[in-house]
Scaffold this active site. Structure first.
Site, PDB file in Angstrom:
ATOM      1  N   PHE A  41       0.806  -1.216   0.000  1.00  0.00           N
ATOM      2  CA  PHE A  41       0.000   0.000   0.000  1.00  0.00           C
ATOM      3  C   PHE A  41       0.841   1.269   0.000  1.00  0.00           C
ATOM      4  O   PHE A  41       0.391   2.318  -0.447  1.00  0.00           O
ATOM      5  CB  PHE A  41      -0.900   0.017   1.243  1.00  0.00           C
ATOM      6  CG  PHE A  41      -0.133  -0.163   2.532  1.00  0.00           C
ATOM      7  CD1 PHE A  41       0.478   0.892   3.171  1.00  0.00           C
ATOM      8  CD2 PHE A  41      -0.020  -1.432   3.108  1.00  0.00           C
ATOM      9  CE1 PHE A  41       1.186   0.718   4.346  1.00  0.00           C
ATOM     10  CE2 PHE A  41       0.690  -1.627   4.287  1.00  0.00           C
ATOM     11  CZ  PHE A  41       1.291  -0.548   4.908  1.00  0.00           C
ATOM     12  N   CYS A  42       2.050   1.197   0.492  1.00  0.00           N
ATOM     13  CA  CYS A  42       2.831   2.394   0.810  1.00  0.00           C
ATOM     14  C   CYS A  42       3.630   2.886  -0.399  1.00  0.00           C
ATOM     15  O   CYS A  42       4.465   2.144  -0.928  1.00  0.00           O
ATOM     16  CB  CYS A  42       3.788   2.080   1.966  1.00  0.00           C
ATOM     17  SG  CYS A  42       4.883   3.456   2.367  1.00  0.00           S
ATOM     18  N   PRO A  43       3.438   4.138  -0.825  1.00  0.00           N
ATOM     19  CA  PRO A  43       4.198   4.646  -1.966  1.00  0.00           C
ATOM     20  C   PRO A  43       5.695   4.744  -1.695  1.00  0.00           C
ATOM     21  O   PRO A  43       6.508   4.628  -2.614  1.00  0.00           O
ATOM     22  CB  PRO A  43       3.592   6.029  -2.213  1.00  0.00           C
ATOM     23  CG  PRO A  43       2.998   6.432  -0.903  1.00  0.00           C
ATOM     24  CD  PRO A  43       2.507   5.158  -0.282  1.00  0.00           C
ATOM     25  N   PHE A  44       6.066   4.929  -0.432  1.00  0.00           N
ATOM     26  CA  PHE A  44       7.480   5.056  -0.077  1.00  0.00           C
ATOM     27  C   PHE A  44       8.170   3.690  -0.131  1.00  0.00           C
ATOM     28  O   PHE A  44       9.282   3.558  -0.636  1.00  0.00           O
ATOM     29  CB  PHE A  44       7.612   5.719   1.291  1.00  0.00           C
ATOM     30  CG  PHE A  44       6.835   7.005   1.367  1.00  0.00           C
ATOM     31  CD1 PHE A  44       7.249   8.120   0.662  1.00  0.00           C
ATOM     32  CD2 PHE A  44       5.662   7.086   2.111  1.00  0.00           C
ATOM     33  CE1 PHE A  44       6.527   9.308   0.703  1.00  0.00           C
ATOM     34  CE2 PHE A  44       4.931   8.259   2.147  1.00  0.00           C
ATOM     35  CZ  PHE A  44       5.362   9.375   1.448  1.00  0.00           C
ATOM     36  N   HIS A  46       7.054   1.353  -1.969  1.00  0.00           N
ATOM     37  CA  HIS A  46       6.964   1.010  -3.390  1.00  0.00           C
ATOM     38  C   HIS A  46       8.234   1.436  -4.123  1.00  0.00           C
ATOM     39  O   HIS A  46       8.735   0.723  -4.993  1.00  0.00           O
ATOM     40  CB  HIS A  46       5.731   1.685  -4.006  1.00  0.00           C
ATOM     41  CG  HIS A  46       5.262   1.039  -5.269  1.00  0.00           C
ATOM     42  ND1 HIS A  46       4.008   1.251  -5.798  1.00  0.00           N
ATOM     43  CD2 HIS A  46       5.871   0.184  -6.137  1.00  0.00           C
ATOM     44  CE1 HIS A  46       3.872   0.561  -6.913  1.00  0.00           C
ATOM     45  NE2 HIS A  46       4.993  -0.090  -7.148  1.00  0.00           N
TER      46      HIS A  46
END
Length: 343
Positions: A41-44, A46
């Site tokens: 879920f986490c863009p960071f 990712h």
């Protein structure tokens, strides 16, 4: 986006970890030595996982994936934390320690740690300690840190997302992209009053307006033209979540990627469908359910919208020069856009 390589590994309980993997340093590149904790879920997280996959380090660096929700004071949890029926598709147990919660892993590195129990977190199994939990730092040095264990002359070894001839432009764009787009969606989404929300959301669309023009000017298929760079990683991790989560959940609804930004839309679809690593590291179920079921002050009933449908559209138009750029023409957005460096 330079990072300070002279930073101490971990300055104390209030600090994160800033280690670097590279030949000749404390953390040397070795296959199987390091483990990456992420949440899809986490863009960071990712960012780090995407570089890991693009560099074909999948077998060299294994991952453990936390559940998308819930998040409590103990941080993100692993399947089984609340009993044998506590499962979540796409998540994994803590493959190293069998922890119930991510904070347990952090406390193994510093029993007095008082910071966030965040992902990504890179762990060294040899020294049994954390290496790094700063996504921008990981994004930068993961590109080269393991090159010596990759096949000589292979595409993955030669992949450089921060080429010297483009560094000045990458640094310039990264400054406003991370501030106004990557962090901007959170400033808007977590605003506690109307004024703070408007202050946060206006730069988001100014940055999207500018990104639309930048990709168009350079002719695609990547942000700076023919070279895949850090900017594509930074922009993708936010853009792929935009229509799915940020538009409705964070009230970033002045426009959508698919409806307002035809250039970004084709760029995004091309990465997802045509560049190996992007689709494989994207999980829309985790993305949508994390935001809608973890922020109870924003969405108290934890209802996850079914749309947009499909999660991402198919069919890619690579004639970027032939696409008329879109824009959100809200006066405040255009005014903020004027403060950004020229493309």
């Amino acid at each position: 986006m330079a990072y300070d390589q002279a930073k101490p590994l971990h300055a104390g309980p209030e600090d994160g970890w800033h280690g670097v993997v590279a030949p000749g340093l404390r953390f040397a590149p070795e296959s199987g030595r390091y483990h990456l904790y992420i949440g899809y879920f986490c863009p960071f997280a990712h960012r780090a996982n995407l570089v890991r996959v693009l560099k074909k380090l999948d077998s060299a660096i294994d991952i453990s994936v936390v559940k998308a929700y819930p998040k409590g004071e103990t941080g993100w949890s692993f399947p089984g934390a609340n009993g044998p029926d506590d499962t979540y598709e796409g998540s994994t147990p803590d493959k190293l320690f069998g922890s119930k919660y991510l904070n347990e892993v952090y406390f193994r590195a510093d029993k007095d740690y008082k910071g966030k129990y965040s992902v990504p977190l890179l762990w060294d199994t040899k020294e049994n300690t954390a290496v790094n939990n700063e996504s921008l730092e990981l994004l930068r040095w993961l590109q080269t840190g393991f090159n010596e264990i990759l096949p000589q002359g292979s595409p993955e070894r030669d992949l450089d997302l921060y080429p010297e001839r483009l560094r000045a432009k990458i640094d310039e764009v990264t400054e406003w992209m991370t501030r106004d787009l990557n962090s901007g969606v959170y400033k808007a989404g977590f605003a506690r009053d109307q004024a703070a929300y408007e202050k946060g959301v206006i730069p988001v669309f100014a940055a999207l307006n500018q990104l639309e023009l930048l990709i168009h000017k350079n002719g695609g298929p990547f942000v700076l033209g023919k070279d895949l760079t850090e900017l594509d990683i930074l922009a993708y991790a936010t853009a792929i979540r935009f229509d799915a989560a940020y538009v409705q959940h964070f009230k970033c609804n002045l426009g959508t990627i698919r409806g307002s930004y035809p250039v970004i839309h084709e760029w995004l679809k091309n990465l997802y469908w045509n560049v190996k690593g992007f689709r494989e590291t994207t999980n829309f179920k985790h993305i949508k359910e994390n935001y809608t079921k973890s922020h109870h002050d924003i969405n108290p009933l934890s209802i996850t919208p079914l749309g947009p449908y499909p999660d991402i559209e198919s069919g890619v138009n690579l004639d970027f020069k032939g696409i008329k750029p879109g824009a959100i023409s809200h006066p405040a957005v255009l005014q903020h856009q004027q403060t950004l460096p020229g493309i």
